[in-house]
Design a protein around this motif. Structure first.
Motif, PDB file in Angstrom:
ATOM      1  N   THR A 122       0.818  -1.204   0.000  1.00 35.31           N
ATOM      2  CA  THR A 122       0.000   0.000   0.000  1.00 35.31           C
ATOM      3  C   THR A 122       0.853   1.254   0.000  1.00 35.31           C
ATOM      4  O   THR A 122       0.606   2.198  -0.763  1.00 35.31           O
ATOM      5  CB  THR A 122      -0.925   0.008   1.233  1.00 35.31           C
ATOM      6  N   ILE A 123       1.894   1.260   0.823  1.00 31.09           N
ATOM      7  CA  ILE A 123       2.763   2.431   0.906  1.00 31.09           C
ATOM      8  C   ILE A 123       3.570   2.610  -0.373  1.00 31.09           C
ATOM      9  O   ILE A 123       3.672   3.722  -0.915  1.00 31.09           O
ATOM     10  CB  ILE A 123       3.687   2.321   2.131  1.00 31.09           C
ATOM     11  N   HIS A 124       4.127   1.527  -0.897  1.00 30.39           N
ATOM     12  CA  HIS A 124       4.981   1.652  -2.072  1.00 30.39           C
ATOM     13  C   HIS A 124       4.193   2.025  -3.334  1.00 30.39           C
ATOM     14  O   HIS A 124       4.772   2.570  -4.279  1.00 30.39           O
ATOM     15  CB  HIS A 124       5.764   0.355  -2.297  1.00 30.39           C
ATOM     16  N   GLU A 125       2.895   1.738  -3.348  1.00 31.34           N
ATOM     17  CA  GLU A 125       2.080   2.124  -4.494  1.00 31.34           C
ATOM     18  C   GLU A 125       1.589   3.562  -4.395  1.00 31.34           C
ATOM     19  O   GLU A 125       1.010   4.081  -5.344  1.00 31.34           O
ATOM     20  CB  GLU A 125       0.892   1.162  -4.630  1.00 31.34           C
ATOM     21  N   ALA A 126       1.819   4.190  -3.248  1.00 30.06           N
ATOM     22  CA  ALA A 126       1.337   5.558  -3.036  1.00 30.06           C
ATOM     23  C   ALA A 126       2.475   6.557  -3.244  1.00 30.06           C
ATOM     24  O   ALA A 126       2.702   7.442  -2.418  1.00 30.06           O
ATOM     25  CB  ALA A 126       0.746   5.687  -1.641  1.00 30.06           C
ATOM     26  N   THR A 127       3.182   6.405  -4.335  1.00 30.39           N
ATOM     27  CA  THR A 127       4.345   7.261  -4.577  1.00 30.39           C
ATOM     28  C   THR A 127       3.955   8.727  -4.745  1.00 30.39           C
ATOM     29  O   THR A 127       4.767   9.617  -4.510  1.00 30.39           O
ATOM     30  CB  THR A 127       5.100   6.796  -5.833  1.00 30.39           C
ATOM     31  N   GLU A 140      11.190   0.550   9.808  1.00 34.08           N
ATOM     32  CA  GLU A 140      12.078   0.874   8.690  1.00 34.08           C
ATOM     33  C   GLU A 140      11.282   1.344   7.475  1.00 34.08           C
ATOM     34  O   GLU A 140      11.681   2.291   6.781  1.00 34.08           O
ATOM     35  CB  GLU A 140      12.925  -0.340   8.325  1.00 34.08           C
ATOM     36  N   LEU A 141      10.151   0.698   7.219  1.00 34.68           N
ATOM     37  CA  LEU A 141       9.297   1.081   6.097  1.00 34.68           C
ATOM     38  C   LEU A 141       8.808   2.519   6.260  1.00 34.68           C
ATOM     39  O   LEU A 141       8.823   3.308   5.300  1.00 34.68           O
ATOM     40  CB  LEU A 141       8.113   0.117   6.007  1.00 34.68           C
ATOM     41  N   LEU A 142       8.394   2.875   7.465  1.00 32.20           N
ATOM     42  CA  LEU A 142       7.924   4.230   7.724  1.00 32.20           C
ATOM     43  C   LEU A 142       9.075   5.235   7.643  1.00 32.20           C
ATOM     44  O   LEU A 142       8.910   6.346   7.116  1.00 32.20           O
ATOM     45  CB  LEU A 142       7.255   4.299   9.095  1.00 32.20           C
ATOM     46  N   GLN A 143      10.228   4.846   8.157  1.00 31.38           N
ATOM     47  CA  GLN A 143      11.387   5.736   8.094  1.00 31.38           C
ATOM     48  C   GLN A 143      11.821   5.991   6.657  1.00 31.38           C
ATOM     49  O   GLN A 143      12.285   7.091   6.329  1.00 31.38           O
ATOM     50  CB  GLN A 143      12.537   5.153   8.914  1.00 31.38           C
ATOM     51  N   GLN A 144      11.670   4.992   5.800  1.00 35.87           N
ATOM     52  CA  GLN A 144      11.996   5.186   4.389  1.00 35.87           C
ATOM     53  C   GLN A 144      11.141   6.283   3.769  1.00 35.87           C
ATOM     54  O   GLN A 144      11.603   7.034   2.894  1.00 35.87           O
ATOM     55  CB  GLN A 144      11.806   3.880   3.621  1.00 35.87           C
ATOM     56  N   GLN A 145       9.896   6.379   4.223  1.00 31.64           N
ATOM     57  CA  GLN A 145       9.016   7.420   3.691  1.00 31.64           C
ATOM     58  C   GLN A 145       9.482   8.802   4.117  1.00 31.64           C
ATOM     59  O   GLN A 145       9.359   9.766   3.361  1.00 31.64           O
ATOM     60  CB  GLN A 145       7.575   7.167   4.147  1.00 31.64           C
ATOM     61  N   THR A 146      10.003   8.909   5.336  1.00 36.08           N
ATOM     62  CA  THR A 146      10.503  10.215   5.775  1.00 36.08           C
ATOM     63  C   THR A 146      11.726  10.632   4.963  1.00 36.08           C
ATOM     64  O   THR A 146      11.900  11.810   4.683  1.00 36.08           O
ATOM     65  CB  THR A 146      10.848  10.213   7.276  1.00 36.08           C
ATOM     66  N   THR A 147      12.570   9.666   4.591  1.00 34.79           N
ATOM     67  CA  THR A 147      13.755  10.005   3.798  1.00 34.79           C
ATOM     68  C   THR A 147      13.372  10.498   2.409  1.00 34.79           C
ATOM     69  O   THR A 147      14.177  11.148   1.737  1.00 34.79           O
ATOM     70  CB  THR A 147      14.711   8.803   3.674  1.00 34.79           C
ATOM     71  N   GLN A 148      12.148  10.190   1.981  1.00 37.13           N
ATOM     72  CA  GLN A 148      11.645  10.683   0.703  1.00 37.13           C
ATOM     73  C   GLN A 148      10.959  12.042   0.856  1.00 37.13           C
ATOM     74  O   GLN A 148      10.358  12.551  -0.082  1.00 37.13           O
ATOM     75  CB  GLN A 148      10.666   9.671   0.103  1.00 37.13           C
ATOM     76  N   GLY A 149      11.023  12.592   2.065  1.00 38.80           N
ATOM     77  CA  GLY A 149      10.463  13.917   2.307  1.00 38.80           C
ATOM     78  C   GLY A 149       8.995  13.930   2.655  1.00 38.80           C
ATOM     79  O   GLY A 149       8.373  14.993   2.685  1.00 38.80           O
TER      80      GLY A 149
END
Length: 200
Positions: free
Chosen positions: A135-140, A164-173
């Motif tokens: 769900t998260i990876h499809e919500a680019t 880690e999955l949530l932290q990856q989203q923060t690194t994408q701003g």
């Protein structure tokens, strides 16, 4: 960026949160926590515009969020509900066309009505994590990620992977806002808002 200013939230005349102010910044993980029944999920629903603010305001990137304007803002948001089984069709029916949205059941433009989802066996912790990740990876194209108790149905081994999955989203701003009582998620959040401090 999502801002809450002097917010008071009431449900059926009962004040759940009073005089709450904070900013959930882009590129940061903000965690809403509190005791069971403190109103974490209700608070998230209010931030999404499904419930009105009794006092104060919520804004997204400087634009005021209201019940009327909320649908346009929700298109900016990826949501992981606490009842994540409502998204299970994304694992098993990837070609299915989305049903007409109703209430909080549609956040990612794919979730069908709960009345149309047959009762099935609960998802395993592995399936839940796979579903959250998908769900998260499809919500680019979504700039805000909102997750309600994202680790509550996971095994101890999978909870760090969710973090880690949530932290990856923060690194994408992205602005990442979660409601959680999970110690590891709380400890690794950039900002923690304890609703117990904003109750009567």
């Amino acid at each position: 960026m999502l801002e809450v200013k002097d917010a008071t939230i009431s449900v059926s005349g009962k004040v759940l949160v009073k005089n709450l102010s904070f900013i959930a910044d882009d590129g940061r993980l903000t965690c809403i926590t509190g005791a069971v029944g403190s109103g974490k999920s209700t608070f998230l629903r209010t931030l999404m515009g499904f419930l009105p603010i009794t006092e104060g305001f919520v804004s997204v990137d400087g634009e005021l969020l209201t019940v009327q304007s909320a649908p346009s803002f929700r298109r900016m948001m990826c949501y992981l509900p606490q009842d994540i089984h409502l998204l299970r069709h994304q694992l098993y029916q990837p070609e299915a066309q989305p049903a007409e949205p109703d209430e909080y059941l549609v956040w990612n433009s794919q979730l069908p009505s709960a009345t149309e989802i047959p009762k099935t066996q609960p998802l395993s912790p592995e399936e839940i994590f796979q579903l959250a990740s998908k769900t998260i990876h499809e919500a680019t194209n979504k700039s805000i990620v909102v997750a309600d108790e994202p680790a509550s149905h996971l095994s101890p081994e999978l909870a760090p992977q969710m973090l880690e999955l949530l932290q990856q989203q923060t690194t994408q701003g992205k602005c990442v806002l979660i409601a959680s009582r999970h110690p590891q998620l709380i400890a690794n959040a950039h900002r923690v808002i304890d609703l117990n401090q904003f109750q009567l």
